[in-house]
Design a protein around this motif. Sequence first.
Motif, PDB file in Angstrom:
ATOM      1  N   LEU A 209       0.759  -1.373   0.180  1.00 34.33           N
ATOM      2  CA  LEU A 209      -0.327   0.193  -0.002  1.00 34.33           C
ATOM      3  C   LEU A 209       1.184   0.975   0.126  1.00 34.33           C
ATOM      4  N   GLU A 210       0.772   1.908  -0.795  1.00 36.67           N
ATOM      5  CA  GLU A 210       1.021   3.532  -0.846  1.00 36.67           C
ATOM      6  C   GLU A 210       0.119   4.513  -0.815  1.00 36.67           C
ATOM      7  N   ALA A 211       0.597   5.588   0.304  1.00 43.47           N
ATOM      8  CA  ALA A 211      -0.031   6.522   0.437  1.00 43.47           C
ATOM      9  C   ALA A 211       0.429   7.783   0.335  1.00 43.47           C
ATOM     10  N   ASN A 212       0.002   9.003   0.106  1.00 43.94           N
ATOM     11  CA  ASN A 212       0.801  10.318   0.280  1.00 43.94           C
ATOM     12  C   ASN A 212      -1.180  11.239   0.063  1.00 43.94           C
ATOM     13  N   VAL A 213      -0.989  12.808   0.860  1.00 41.18           N
ATOM     14  CA  VAL A 213      -1.937  13.880   1.109  1.00 41.18           C
ATOM     15  C   VAL A 213      -1.428  13.981  -0.481  1.00 41.18           C
ATOM     16  N   THR A 214      -2.825  14.388  -1.144  1.00 44.49           N
ATOM     17  CA  THR A 214      -2.482  14.831  -2.699  1.00 44.49           C
ATOM     18  C   THR A 214      -3.329  16.428  -2.241  1.00 44.49           C
ATOM     19  N   SER A 215      -3.433  16.891  -1.525  1.00 46.92           N
ATOM     20  CA  SER A 215      -4.399  18.445  -1.241  1.00 46.92           C
ATOM     21  C   SER A 215      -5.019  18.111   0.123  1.00 46.92           C
ATOM     22  N   THR A 216      -4.788  19.717   0.385  1.00 46.28           N
ATOM     23  CA  THR A 216      -5.498  19.828   1.917  1.00 46.28           C
ATOM     24  C   THR A 216      -6.946  20.888   1.619  1.00 46.28           C
ATOM     25  N   GLY A 217      -7.463  21.338   2.673  1.00 47.59           N
ATOM     26  CA  GLY A 217      -8.587  22.226   3.043  1.00 47.59           C
ATOM     27  C   GLY A 217      -7.856  23.107   4.399  1.00 47.59           C
ATOM     28  N   ARG A 218      -8.863  23.792   4.737  1.00 44.44           N
ATOM     29  CA  ARG A 218      -8.337  24.656   5.823  1.00 44.44           C
ATOM     30  C   ARG A 218      -7.687  22.891   7.384  1.00 44.44           C
ATOM     31  N   THR A 219      -9.131  22.055   7.646  1.00 45.82           N
ATOM     32  CA  THR A 219      -8.454  21.158   8.531  1.00 45.82           C
ATOM     33  C   THR A 219      -8.247  19.892   8.206  1.00 45.82           C
ATOM     34  N   SER A 220      -8.588  19.708   6.402  1.00 45.99           N
ATOM     35  CA  SER A 220      -8.600  18.384   6.244  1.00 45.99           C
ATOM     36  C   SER A 220      -7.498  17.854   4.870  1.00 45.99           C
ATOM     37  N   MET A 221      -7.797  16.947   4.666  1.00 47.63           N
ATOM     38  CA  MET A 221      -6.470  16.296   4.005  1.00 47.63           C
ATOM     39  C   MET A 221      -7.325  15.024   3.415  1.00 47.63           C
ATOM     40  N   GLU A 222      -6.892  15.325   1.782  1.00 49.74           N
ATOM     41  CA  GLU A 222      -7.271  13.940   0.985  1.00 49.74           C
ATOM     42  C   GLU A 222      -5.734  13.372   1.268  1.00 49.74           C
ATOM     43  N   VAL A 223      -6.121  11.793   0.888  1.00 54.22           N
ATOM     44  CA  VAL A 223      -4.638  11.391   0.425  1.00 54.22           C
ATOM     45  C   VAL A 223      -5.713  10.279   0.109  1.00 54.22           C
ATOM     46  N   TYR A 224      -4.498   9.984  -0.950  1.00 58.00           N
ATOM     47  CA  TYR A 224      -4.409   8.924  -2.423  1.00 58.00           C
ATOM     48  C   TYR A 224      -3.853   7.340  -1.680  1.00 58.00           C
ATOM     49  N   VAL A 225      -4.402   6.543  -1.901  1.00 54.59           N
ATOM     50  CA  VAL A 225      -3.699   5.207  -1.503  1.00 54.59           C
ATOM     51  C   VAL A 225      -3.988   4.331  -2.446  1.00 54.59           C
ATOM     52  N   ARG A 226      -2.696   3.492  -2.757  1.00 47.58           N
ATOM     53  CA  ARG A 226      -2.933   2.291  -4.101  1.00 47.58           C
ATOM     54  C   ARG A 226      -1.870   1.312  -3.792  1.00 47.58           C
ATOM     55  N   VAL A 227      -3.037   0.455  -3.834  1.00 47.89           N
ATOM     56  CA  VAL A 227      -2.705  -0.898  -3.698  1.00 47.89           C
ATOM     57  C   VAL A 227      -2.390  -2.063  -4.433  1.00 47.89           C
ATOM     58  N   LYS A 228      -1.262  -2.304  -4.265  1.00 47.39           N
ATOM     59  CA  LYS A 228      -1.220  -3.883  -5.507  1.00 47.39           C
ATOM     60  C   LYS A 228      -0.296  -4.815  -4.574  1.00 47.39           C
TER      61      LYS A 228
ATOM     62  N   LYS B 251     -11.568  19.792  17.843  1.00 47.22           N
ATOM     63  CA  LYS B 251     -12.046  20.043  17.197  1.00 47.22           C
ATOM     64  C   LYS B 251     -10.991  19.874  16.150  1.00 47.22           C
ATOM     65  N   PRO B 252     -11.684  20.095  14.753  1.00 46.98           N
ATOM     66  CA  PRO B 252     -11.326  19.930  13.369  1.00 46.98           C
ATOM     67  C   PRO B 252      -9.805  21.915  14.187  1.00 46.98           C
ATOM     68  N   THR B 253      -8.743  20.724  13.692  1.00 41.51           N
ATOM     69  CA  THR B 253      -7.707  22.027  13.473  1.00 41.51           C
ATOM     70  C   THR B 253      -6.842  21.785  12.398  1.00 41.51           C
ATOM     71  N   PRO B 254      -6.395  23.353  11.702  1.00 46.12           N
ATOM     72  CA  PRO B 254      -5.777  23.782  10.711  1.00 46.12           C
ATOM     73  C   PRO B 254      -4.660  22.145  10.532  1.00 46.12           C
ATOM     74  N   VAL B 255      -4.496  22.741   9.103  1.00 46.10           N
ATOM     75  CA  VAL B 255      -3.011  21.464   8.559  1.00 46.10           C
ATOM     76  C   VAL B 255      -2.180  22.422   7.453  1.00 46.10           C
ATOM     77  N   PRO B 256      -1.260  22.104   7.044  1.00 49.14           N
ATOM     78  CA  PRO B 256      -0.435  22.877   6.433  1.00 49.14           C
ATOM     79  C   PRO B 256      -0.940  22.824   5.187  1.00 49.14           C
ATOM     80  N   ALA B 257      -0.493  23.418   4.088  1.00 48.19           N
ATOM     81  CA  ALA B 257      -0.806  23.134   2.634  1.00 48.19           C
ATOM     82  C   ALA B 257       0.007  22.374   2.423  1.00 48.19           C
ATOM     83  N   VAL B 258       0.019  21.521   1.677  1.00 50.44           N
ATOM     84  CA  VAL B 258       0.886  20.656   0.805  1.00 50.44           C
ATOM     85  C   VAL B 258       1.116  21.245  -1.068  1.00 50.44           C
ATOM     86  N   TYR B 259       2.267  21.051  -1.300  1.00 51.10           N
ATOM     87  CA  TYR B 259       2.620  21.059  -3.193  1.00 51.10           C
ATOM     88  C   TYR B 259       3.064  20.265  -3.864  1.00 51.10           C
ATOM     89  N   PRO B 260       2.718  20.129  -4.599  1.00 48.05           N
ATOM     90  CA  PRO B 260       3.000  19.323  -5.560  1.00 48.05           C
ATOM     91  C   PRO B 260       4.830  19.464  -6.489  1.00 48.05           C
TER      92      PRO B 260
END
Length: 158
Positions: free
Chosen positions: A76-95, A122-131
Amino acid sequence: MEARAMSESRTIQTKLVLPPDTNHMESIFGGKVLAYIDEVAGISAMKHARRHVVVTASIDSVDFMSSAKVGDVLELEANVTSTGRTSMEVYVRVKSINLETGEERLTTESFLTLVAIGDDGKPTPVPAVYPETEGEKLFFESAPARREYRKNRVKTPR
Ligand SMILES: CC(C)(COP(=O)(O)OP(=O)(O)OC[C@H]1O[C@@H](n2cnc3c(N)ncnc32)[C@H](O)[C@@H]1OP(=O)(O)O)[C@@H](O)C(=O)NCCC(=O)NCCS
């Protein structure tokens, strides 16, 4: 808060498929794979947010393209692909990998949304992510459309 590179949250987990994880045909249960996906996404999000507490807000649709059998390895491979204020989108690929033949097959892939939780619960801010790479840019640039889709899905009356 200083933005973090997408690669900083990269997380890889390897699991051996064992008999208790499988059905009578020795194929892994989908729910087991989901649990692994949730775990690796959580670790990736914790790395990005540098917080111990993150919760899974949603898992996008998960299609199983191929199965894994007892004795196979799941990677399984995962990484954060984008962020909101407190949320993070994570992509996971399984082979899955057959250790005898070396054959590798894509089992599934999914996007999850995880939310960082502060000391107040409560939800708390997260840093932005950059590709940095071209592949990472594709994930990053397509994220707003996925976010919009999720928002509309949640609004759908049940
Ligand atoms: C996810 C949760 C923290 C959201 O709390 P909330 O009070 O609704 O907080 P907010 O409305 O401020 O939303 C916080 C963030 O979560 C996002 N979010 C909330 N529900 C979401 C969903 N269903 N899908 C995707 N993102 C979601 C919001 O868009 C927001 O993101 P942003 O800050 O980046 O803009 C809360 O619903 C929760 O704790 N759920 C249970 C989580 C859990 O226990 N998971 C384990 C499996 S049960």
